[in-house]
Write an enzyme that holds these catalytic residues in place. Structure first.
Site, short mmCIF file in Angstrom:
data_model
loop_
_atom_site.label_atom_id
_atom_site.label_comp_id
_atom_site.label_asym_id
_atom_site.label_seq_id
_atom_site.Cartn_x
_atom_site.Cartn_y
_atom_site.Cartn_z
CB THR A 190 -0.94 -0.01 1.22
OG1 THR A 190 -1.88 -1.09 1.07
CG2 THR A 190 -1.71 1.30 1.34
CB CYS A 380 -31.88 -12.35 -24.38
SG CYS A 380 -31.33 -11.49 -25.87
N GLY A 382 -32.44 -17.23 -24.25
CA GLY A 382 -33.18 -18.25 -23.51
C GLY A 382 -34.63 -18.33 -23.93
CG HIS A 519 -30.98 -8.66 -21.18
ND1 HIS A 519 -30.21 -9.78 -20.93
CD2 HIS A 519 -30.95 -8.49 -22.53
CE1 HIS A 519 -29.72 -10.25 -22.07
NE2 HIS A 519 -30.17 -9.49 -23.05
CD GLU A 521 -30.56 -9.91 -17.21
OE1 GLU A 521 -29.73 -10.00 -18.15
OE2 GLU A 521 -31.77 -10.16 -17.34
#
Length: 547
Positions: A190, A380, A382, A519, A521
């Protein structure tokens, strides 16, 4: 005018900058502020639309049709703020804009250089809509030190100098590795990352450190000293069981307070975290479990279906149940019986995708779900595979297939039940496409309206007969087969408003079998689960009780 937070990363990639940005946005909202989040990606693609999911994961689509990085999905899910085309930019898009201006003569014959022309283009992008919100959160993709990212780091350095003092801060996300052999949490990576950042003129105001456990006081003080930040601005980002714990976890660590202090806003309103407490409670106190199979071809990389996995989780929250997802490679049963791979699941989901590979397996998954009365959600591709399955096995069209597969093979092998969409209406304009058009940005993209059949299962799930959903596809189910398919029981329960494009199909004699061309989702959120996913999980719960 907005306050700007620039989120950068160091040490290694994939530490969760997108999640940290989204969680910070949610916490600022909880304090009553308005926010917008942006992603600046250094890759040279104009956008991720033509990238393989194995390269970059899911492509997230906005209402206005932009194909963007999957982090914009995190931003929307955590804040509920709909992303726009102006919330995602890449090096490719920046350079395309600069070169287009050069060709038009906008630069009046000047020599075009990274500084100032490319950096000015980036700064102009960052500044879009700054008067609309209280906070603008801008995440820079990649890690400090990447050669591709240098113009972006230089641009945000300049941008902060151009703005009034106190209007911009920098938040840097790094890794604190734990060395088990010595039992030490190492701060040196870091320190080096911050040194690299400071060498290009950027000093972090807030340091967010990913670690497996808490950061001891000694290491926290060391980081503050060597990285030149206040001790209370060193924020631990520990591993979590669920990403939806992030807003509460970051609040406990003081991230929102550290950011507000950096802006000298110590009198900000206290956060109202009821929304996130409710989300956390629904995750922790789930009362059951359902098993859902996602049958796809990118199953080796879960990020390829990120929004689908999250939407299923949200559907579980709506029903107070845990959704256990299992990834099933569609190619496993391209030539075999699907039953051994799909038995025991309470629901089957077939997602979108491109190309012919794995499609025979997806068709068999749809057939298995139909014949065995297993809840099925096709998205889609699917949906298209479910229609092809119905055409082959119920309507007698044994050669049913898609023009997409014929285009790949260079010949006609199938009856094109699914065809290449050549024109459609977007708003008040007609859009036309050819099969040999360029691939990038040439699909039916963004939000479109759909009209649902009253009394259909999908209308019941939405509680409405008028919806708007996001699309990303260039092939459509041919409406000329509608009468033939509906005679077999496959109902076209959702259509485009002009009646030309099928949007939703469902089997009438099935407990729950829905295919959608869009879609859903992409619009689901943990505090507002998408109705289709909530109803799909509920149907899967009903199936689990019968087993």
């Amino acid at each position: 005018m907005a306050k700007f937070v620039f989120i950068t990363g160091g040490v290694v990639s994939s530490l969760g900058k997108g999640l940290a940005s989204a969680a910070l946005g949610a916490l600022l909202q909880a304090r009553g502020y308005t926010v917008r989040l942006r992603k600046l990606d250094p890759y040279l693609n104009v956008d991720p639309g033509t990238m393989s999911p194995f390269e970059h994961g899911e492509v997230f689509v906005t209402d206005d049709g932009a194909e963007t990085d999957l982090d914009l999905g995190h931003y929307e899910r955590f804040t509920g703020v709909a992303a726009r085309n102006t919330d995602s930019i890449s090096s490719g898009r920046v350079y395309s804009n600069v070169l287009a201006k050069e060709r038009r003569g906008d630069y009046l014959g000047k020599t075009i250089q990274v500084i100032p022309h490319v950096t000015n283009e980036i700064k102009d992008f960052i500044d879009i809509g700054e008067d609309e919100v209280d906070f603008m959160l801008c995440e820079i993709g990649g890690t400090v030190g990447d050669i591709e990212g240098l113009p972006f780091f230089e641009a945000i350095r300049q941008f902060a100098n151009d703005k009034p003092r106190g209007d911009c801060i920098f938040m840097h996300l790094t890794l604190l590795p734990y060395i088990a052999a010595s039992g030490e949490l190492k701060t040196k990576p870091t320190q080096h990352s911050v040194k690299e950042l400071r060498s290009i003129g950027i000093a972090p105001d807030v340091l967010v450190c990913r670690s497996e456990g808490p950061i001891p006081a000694k290491e926290r003080e060391k980081l503050a000293l060597f990285c030149n930040v206040r001790p209370d601005s060193v924020i631990a980002a520990q591993d979590l069981k669920s990403i939806y714990e992030a807003p509460l976890a970051y609040h406990r660590e003081g991230l929102d307070r550290a950011v507000l202090d950096a802006f000298d806003m110590s009198h900000a309103p206290a956060p109202k975290l009821d929304r996130w407490n409710d989300v956390h409670e629904r995750i922790v106190n789930a009362e059951g479990q359902v098993k859902i199979a996602i049958v796809g071809k990118y199953t080796q990389l879960e990020d390829a279906y990120k929004s689908i996995a999250e939407a299923l989780t949200h559907g579980g929250m709506a029903n107070r149940t845990k959704v256990k997802i299992e990834w099933v490679d569609a190619e496993l049963f391209d030539q075999d019986d699907a039953a051994p791979y799909l038995q025991g699941f309470h629901g089957i989901l077939v997602p979108g995708g491109f190309g012919e590979r794995g499609t025979e397996g997806k068709i068999k998954a749809a057939q298995y779900a139909r014949e065995n009365k297993v809840p099925y959600l096709g998205i889609c591709l699917g949906m298209q595979m479910a229609v092809i399955e119905a055409a082959r096995n119920k309507a007698g069209l044994t050669d049913a297939g898609s023009e997409e597969f014929d285009h790949e093979a260079g010949g006609k092998r199938f009856e094109p039940v699914v065809y290449h969409l050549k024109e459609w209406v977007q708003g008040n304009e007609k859009v036309q496409r050819k099969a040999d058009d360029e691939k990038g940005g040439t699909m039916r993209l963004g939000a479109y309206d759909a009209s649902l059949v009253e009394g259909s299962r999908v209308a019941q799930a939405y509680g409405s007969t008028a919806i708007e959903e996001r699309h990303r596809h260039r092939y459509e189910v041919d409406v000329k087969y509608r009468e033939q398919l509906e005679a077999c029981g496959l109902k076209f329960s959702g259509m485009s408003p002009d009646g030309r494009l099928p949007e939703i199909v469902e089997w009438q004699d099935h407990p729950w079998f829905i295919g959608v061309q869009f879609h859903p989702e992409l619009k689901s959120k943990p505090f507002e689960p998408h109705p289709l996913f909530a109803d799909f999980v509920r149907a899967a719960m009903d199936t689990s009780r019968l087993v």
